[in-house]
Design an enzyme around this catalytic site. Structure first.
Site, PDB file in Angstrom:
ATOM      1  CB  SER A 182      -0.957  -0.001   1.193  1.00  0.00           C
ATOM      2  OG  SER A 182      -0.267  -0.256   2.399  1.00  0.00           O
ATOM      3  CG  HIS A 210      -3.593  -0.716  -2.240  1.00  0.00           C
ATOM      4  ND1 HIS A 210      -4.055   0.581  -2.216  1.00  0.00           N
ATOM      5  CD2 HIS A 210      -3.376  -1.059  -0.952  1.00  0.00           C
ATOM      6  CE1 HIS A 210      -4.098   1.007  -0.964  1.00  0.00           C
ATOM      7  NE2 HIS A 210      -3.699   0.034  -0.175  1.00  0.00           N
ATOM      8  CE  LYS A 242      -7.524   1.117   0.765  1.00  0.00           C
ATOM      9  NZ  LYS A 242      -6.950   0.200   1.706  1.00  0.00           N
TER      10      LYS A 242
END
Ligand SMILES: *Cc1c(COP(=O)(O)O)cnc(C)c1O
Length: 396
Positions: A182, A210, A242
């Protein structure tokens, strides 16, 4: 009157003096490539909304319809009466997308990581984590009371040494890694991790917060089911706040894992279900994530463009091919100063400091999204040149 906590103001002062104090910005606009902060429009280069979906009109509409159909609050936990048909439908869609037999919808990635690790291991067991794993994975490992070991970042050899060392000890072994790190943006050596885990009779857990939505032609993420069988990566976790642009997280795996988590993951059991409307919005988002390939293609172009531009200024970047493009500054005070200077120029790029990253590696964590324009990225590159005191190479 106890005095045990009288030192809190002193501790706050100390954080301030060491440039470790954190302040929240008050954002006055919806998520997007630009944000309004203190009445100023700033170009936003620090969100995790990689595909630009957090404020998508179609997902907003699905959310609104979800509210009309299901109301606002879920009313209870999943095991009591909060698990609606649309929560269930989302789990089925996530299982299908990841190629796993089943998936379980958690209220956040942080909760999922604590819940899963603590359901799977306890005293007598062993957890091995990459040194740069996300805080929630570390917390999960520590709280479990299993024997906890770090292995060097991305180093499967170091992991194997450690697995070999405990080969004769009792207990289960769980290897845990971010899929995409990350704060660095690099990817874990997934195939090697999977074979090391297999050789040492360990389970592999990948947190793809991610990577999910971003990596692969259809956004499948780090763990492509055409390459990895569920048995090779028995525990796949990813978040939905995300690239997917909504909220929550999920764990995907085989039927017995998911059943076991429903019985044993305390962070699943003892918490109110997310609103059903979040599940409805997420279903619409997943449809967009999987079908609108142009978002990932545009992102890839922006990443290449950004890296080329920054390199031409002789500014070092980490070896990342993902939307996370950090510039390591080193000192926390200097990183904070660079972030503030960028803000003065109209750019929001947060300084990431210890303990989020190791000491001496404070950085500007630049993130790119499909909502950015090439022109905005060019402006950021120029601003980085100004702030970091470099001028464009004459040869460029
Ligand atoms: C953001 C993040 C989480 C936490 O997910 P939330 O849904 O925000 O709680 C977990 N793991 C990684 C690697 C993350 O980046």
């Amino acid at each position: 009157m106890g005095r045990s906590f009288d030192d809190i103001p002193v501790r706050l002062d100390r954080l301030e003096r060491r440039s470790m104090y954190r302040r929240r910005r008050i954002v006055e606009s919806a998520q997007g490539a630009e944000l309004t902060v203190d009445g100023r429009r700033l170009l936003n280069f620090c969100s995790n909304d990689y595909l630009g979906l957090a404020n998508d009109a179609r997902i907003r509409e699905a959310f609104r319809q979800g509210v009309d159909r299901w109301g606002v609050g879920a009313g209870a936990s999943h095991l009591v009466c909060g698990h609606t048909a649309v929560h269930h439908q989302l789990e089925e869609a996530l299982a299908q997308m990841t190629g796993c037999p089943r998936a379980l919808f958690f209220s956040s990635g942080y909760a999922a990581n604590l819940g899963v690790i603590n359901a799977l291991v306890g005293t007598r067991d062993h957890v091995f984590e990459d040194r740069l794993n996300h805080a929630s994975l570390l917390d999960g490992g520590w709280i479990s009371r299993a024997a906890f070991e770090w292995y060097e970042h991305g180093c499967v050899d170091d992991l194997e040494v450690r697995l070999t060392r405990v080969a004769d000890e009792p207990g289960r072994r769980l290897v845990v890694s971010d899929g995409v790190f990350s704060m660095d943006g690099d990817r874990c050596p997934l195939a090697d991790l999977a074979s090391a885990a297999e050789r040492h009779d360990a389970w592999l857990m990948i947190d793809d917060a991610h990577g999910f939505g971003v990596i692969g032609k259809t956004g499948i993420g780090s763990v492509d089911p055409d390459v990895f069988a569920t048995a090779q990566v028995p525990v796949l976790m990813a978040t939905l706040g995300k690239a997917v642009g909504t909220s929550g997280a999920f764990v995907a795996g085989d039927d017995s894992l998911i059943e076991f988590l429903i019985q044993r993951a305390r962070n699943y059991i003892y918490t109110t279900a997310l609103p059903a409307a979040v599940a409805a919005a997420t279903l619409e988002s997943l449809r967009i994530v999987m079908s609108e390939h142009w978002r990932r293609e545009k992102l890839a172009e922006l990443i290449t463009h950004f890296r080329r531009g920054v390199h031409s200024l002789d500014i070092d970047l980490l070896p990342s091919q993902t939307p996370i493009q950090p510039i390591v500054i080193g000192d926390a005070t200097a990183a904070l100063a660079a972030s503030r200077a960028l803000e003065t120029l109209g750019f929001l790029v947060t300084a990431i400091r210890p303990p989020t990253v190791p000491r001496g590696t404070s950085r500007l964590r630049v993130t790119l999204t499909a909502a950015h324009t090439t022109e905005a990225v060019d402006r950021l590159i120029a601003a980085l040149g100004t702030v970091l005191g470099r001028t464009r190479n004459a040869s460029e």
